[in-house]
Design a protein around this motif. Structure first.
Motif, mmCIF file in Angstrom:
data_model
loop_
_atom_site.group_PDB
_atom_site.id
_atom_site.type_symbol
_atom_site.label_atom_id
_atom_site.label_comp_id
_atom_site.label_asym_id
_atom_site.label_seq_id
_atom_site.Cartn_x
_atom_site.Cartn_y
_atom_site.Cartn_z
ATOM 1 N N GLN A 1 78.210 -35.691 -25.379
ATOM 2 C CA GLN A 1 78.900 -34.904 -24.354
ATOM 3 C C GLN A 1 78.213 -35.064 -23.001
ATOM 4 O OE1 GLN A 1 81.788 -34.707 -25.851
ATOM 5 N NE2 GLN A 1 82.110 -32.727 -24.899
ATOM 6 N N TYR A 2 76.906 -34.999 -22.982
ATOM 7 C CA TYR A 2 76.163 -35.172 -21.730
ATOM 8 C C TYR A 2 76.389 -36.577 -21.169
ATOM 9 C CZ TYR A 2 72.268 -35.882 -18.553
ATOM 10 O OH TYR A 2 71.525 -36.200 -17.448
ATOM 11 N N SER A 3 76.256 -37.578 -22.008
ATOM 12 C CA SER A 3 76.335 -38.972 -21.561
ATOM 13 C C SER A 3 77.707 -39.346 -21.036
ATOM 14 C CB SER A 3 75.965 -39.912 -22.706
ATOM 15 O OG SER A 3 74.642 -39.685 -23.120
ATOM 16 N N SER B 1 81.805 -44.655 -18.042
ATOM 17 C CA SER B 1 83.118 -44.822 -17.421
ATOM 18 C C SER B 1 84.133 -43.843 -18.001
ATOM 19 C CB SER B 1 83.599 -46.255 -17.599
ATOM 20 O OG SER B 1 83.670 -46.586 -18.967
ATOM 21 N N GLY B 2 84.801 -43.162 -17.106
ATOM 22 C CA GLY B 2 85.817 -42.192 -17.497
ATOM 23 C C GLY B 2 87.196 -42.817 -17.473
ATOM 24 N N GLY B 3 88.147 -42.069 -17.964
ATOM 25 C CA GLY B 3 89.529 -42.528 -17.936
ATOM 26 C C GLY B 3 90.077 -42.506 -16.516
ATOM 27 N N LYS B 4 91.262 -43.026 -16.375
ATOM 28 C CA LYS B 4 91.906 -43.100 -15.067
ATOM 29 C C LYS B 4 91.980 -41.700 -14.440
ATOM 30 C CE LYS B 4 96.067 -44.596 -12.731
ATOM 31 N NZ LYS B 4 97.467 -45.001 -12.860
ATOM 32 N N GLY B 5 91.491 -41.608 -13.218
ATOM 33 C CA GLY B 5 91.542 -40.345 -12.491
ATOM 34 C C GLY B 5 90.467 -39.338 -12.871
#
Length: 191
Positions: free
Chosen positions: A74-76, A81-85
């Motif tokens: 959860q921290y990492s 890289s996150g999802g779009k937006g």
């Protein structure tokens, strides 16, 4: 999941007087992931810190490893890289160079990369191969010991606090900007 499956959940939010997905506040939605990840990371770390080890009980080892893994992941996720937006945090903007929090942050990511998310080399994993010789055979058994870094949890908490502090400041900037445009004070309901 279908929209009708979410309706009871959404009805509860609307009953509290909230209008969902107001486009004037769309920029704030990108912070959902980070806020959830940090809140849940804190929960898992608090649970881990509050545990009394039950050495020799395999079920306890699994539960402690699950809490550590949940915290680490959860921290990492805030920094990967996150999802779009979705917001992805940059460690260079979050941490003071050379700080204890930055060192702990790097350690958390190393545990993620080498233990929790991937099988790498780690000082937390001790593999052994046992061989028992009998008259007519060899019996081979794999042993694996996981060391939970209990002595590092306070430092991990510092990294989490620095990340949360950075995120709150960044979110407040968005709130202030929107409030100026709309001519109203912006408050974040944290309940």
């Amino acid at each position: 999941m279908h929209e009708e499956d979410l309706e009871p959940h959404k009805a509860t939010m609307k009953a509290g007087g909230y209008r969902l997905d107001d486009t004037r506040f769309a920029r704030l939605k990108q912070w959902h992931g980070v806020l959830f990840q940090l809140t849940s990371a804190k929960y898992y770390l608090d649970q881990l810190k509050g545990r009394k080890p039950n050495l020799g009980k395999l079920e306890d080892s699994y539960e402690v490893m699950a809490l550590l893994s949940a915290f680490i992941l959860q921290y990492s996720k805030c920094f990967t890289s996150g999802g779009k937006g979705q917001v992805t945090l940059d460690e260079h903007k979050v941490f003071v160079p050379g700080s204890r929090a930055l060192v702990a942050h790097k350690r958390i990511l190393a545990i993620r990369h080498n233990v929790v998310a991937h099988n790498g080399n780690s000082d937390l994993v001790f593999p052994d191969l046992g061989v028992k010789e009998q008259d007519d055979r060899f019996v081979v058994k794999h042993f694996l010991t996981f060391a939970i870094p209990m002595n590092e949890l306070d430092a991990f908490e510092e990294a989490l606090a620095a990340t949360l502090g950075h995120s709150v400041l960044a979110l407040n900037k968005h709130l202030d900007s929107i409030g100026e445009k709309l001519g109203k004070i912006m408050l974040l309901d944290e309940a």
